[in-house]
Design a protein around this motif. Structure first.
Motif, PDB file in Angstrom:
ATOM      1  N   UNK A 187       0.831  -0.983  -0.347  1.00 23.74           N
ATOM      2  CA  UNK A 187       0.251   0.281  -0.232  1.00 23.74           C
ATOM      3  C   UNK A 187       1.062   0.707   0.123  1.00 23.74           C
ATOM      4  N   UNK A 188       0.296   2.047  -0.064  1.00 29.79           N
ATOM      5  CA  UNK A 188       0.624   3.508  -0.476  1.00 29.79           C
ATOM      6  C   UNK A 188       2.213   3.679   1.418  1.00 29.79           C
ATOM      7  N   UNK A 189       0.772   3.450   1.874  1.00 30.42           N
ATOM      8  CA  UNK A 189       0.880   3.080   3.364  1.00 30.42           C
ATOM      9  C   UNK A 189       2.412   3.281   3.580  1.00 30.42           C
ATOM     10  N   UNK A 190       2.483   1.474   3.466  1.00 29.66           N
ATOM     11  CA  UNK A 190       3.884   0.434   3.161  1.00 29.66           C
ATOM     12  C   UNK A 190       4.837   1.111   2.427  1.00 29.66           C
ATOM     13  N   UNK A 191       4.564   1.500   1.450  1.00 28.41           N
ATOM     14  CA  UNK A 191       5.339   2.102   0.821  1.00 28.41           C
ATOM     15  C   UNK A 191       6.274   3.506   1.807  1.00 28.41           C
ATOM     16  N   UNK A 192       5.424   4.304   2.085  1.00 25.83           N
ATOM     17  CA  UNK A 192       6.037   5.629   2.644  1.00 25.83           C
ATOM     18  C   UNK A 192       6.742   5.491   4.076  1.00 25.83           C
TER      19      UNK A 192
END
Length: 349
Positions: A187-192
């Protein structure tokens, strides 16, 4: 040479018992769970044995697996852990996704323009740990920058501690705890999160000992990594490296020697006069004779072996039908005699 310096040869740095005690304070298990512990650089097996005993004392059914390339250390480890592969990890066959946790204490050195800590981390944490498995990674603080990307991409819940004041100054070692991330899209959260952790590890690798808390920091009541029960059995754990004693043991158990000896008694062997070849023997003739057993292979301090290799040859020819030049590749066998000796391996041409 001091004992610690001697054991540090070839990048081998055994974990001090007191540091391992602090490392283990942040590890816990479920009562009665079956767990598998892997140490790919287990040395004499002391740290792995200490880890296994601690897990058993905390209520787990723990099985230990170690890999050690240096023969004398591997033999010492064999006496105190459950399973040992006496070879490098590249020569070890292991079940994938079958280990609950890994203690990774790789050689502290550079080879082929890459830090060995990075090489071991990349090669060993991709396939053998399942999602949720725990990594305990021992490395010098200044090498964190090299390993930051893989640590951040493969692991979550990352925390870093340094060795205590008693042992930190020798090799600037830190311990990284992490939980294996599930494989697949993020997810975008995991990438950040990944980008943040990666940059933080890089930045702190340049700082001094105050960049991380010491292992003896009394926070283990709040910081606990639960080693999960193994999700699948370790069906394969073996060395692919063939040793002389392995061959002799196999031959002995198969009773091959007895069969050969029995056949020899039935042979009627007579001597004949030497036959002189019509022309000087070429390398191919000698190799064929050696390979067929017509010549003695053991010759004093060296060994002769007939070897047939496949040689590729490419040349450009003009195709009269198409009116174009074409590259033609051909293969043909080439036989050589190879000498094995203390001075090296030599091909006769």
């Amino acid at each position: 040479m001091a004992r610690l310096e001697s054991e540090a040869k070839a990048g081998y740095y055994p974990t001090p018992v007191e540091e391992m005690e602090y490392i283990l304070k942040r590890l816990t298990v479920e009562q009665g769970s079956n767990i598998t512990l892997l140490d790919p650089c287990c040395g004499k097996g002391a740290a792995l044995k200490q880890w296994q005993d601690d897990m058993i004392a905390k209520g787990a059914n723990a099985v230990s697996y170690g890999i050690e390339i240096e023969k004398s250390r591997a033999e010492a480890a064999e006496k105190c852990i459950d399973h040992i592969a006496k070879c490098g990890y590249e020569e070890t066959r292991m079940s994938h996704d079958a280990f609950s946790a890994m203690y990774l204490n790789p050689p502290f050195m550079e080879m082929n323009s890459e830090r060995m800590e990075l090489t071991f981390l990349r090669d060993l944490t991709g396939d053998y740990l399942h999602a949720g498995s725990v990594l305990i990674f021992n490395l010098p603080q200044y090498v964190l920058k090299d390993c930051a990307k893989i640590l951040a991409s493969r692991f979550v819940d990352i925390k870093v501690y340094r060795f205590t004041d008693k042992n930190y100054d020798a090799y600037k070692q830190v311990i990284v705890y992490g939980v294996r991330r599930r494989k697949g899209l993020r997810s975008e959260k995991e990438r950040r999160y990944q980008q943040q952790i990666e940059q933080e590890l890089i930045n702190r690798s340049y700082l001094g000992k105050d960049a991380f808390p010491s292992l003896d920091t009394d926070d283990w009541n709040n910081v606990q990594y639960v080693i999960p029960r193994n999700q699948k059995e370790v069906q394969v754990f073996m060395s692919t490296k063939v040793e002389e004693e392995d061959i002799l043991q196999t031959l002995s158990s198969s009773k091959l020697f007895e069969k050969v000896e029995g056949k020899m008694k039935d042979l009627n062997i007579t001597k004949s006069k030497a036959i002189r070849p019509a022309t000087k023997l070429k390398i191919a003739h000698m190799a064929a004779a050696i390979a067929s057993g017509a010549l003695p292979e053991q010759m004093g301090d060296h060994l002769l072996v007939g070897v047939t290799k496949r040689v590729q040859n490419s040349e450009v020819r003009f195709n009269q039908k198409s009116g174009k030049e074409e590259e033609i590749t051909t293969f043909k066998p080439k036989t050589i005699v190879r000498i094995f000796s203390d001075k090296g391996i030599i091909n006769l041409k």
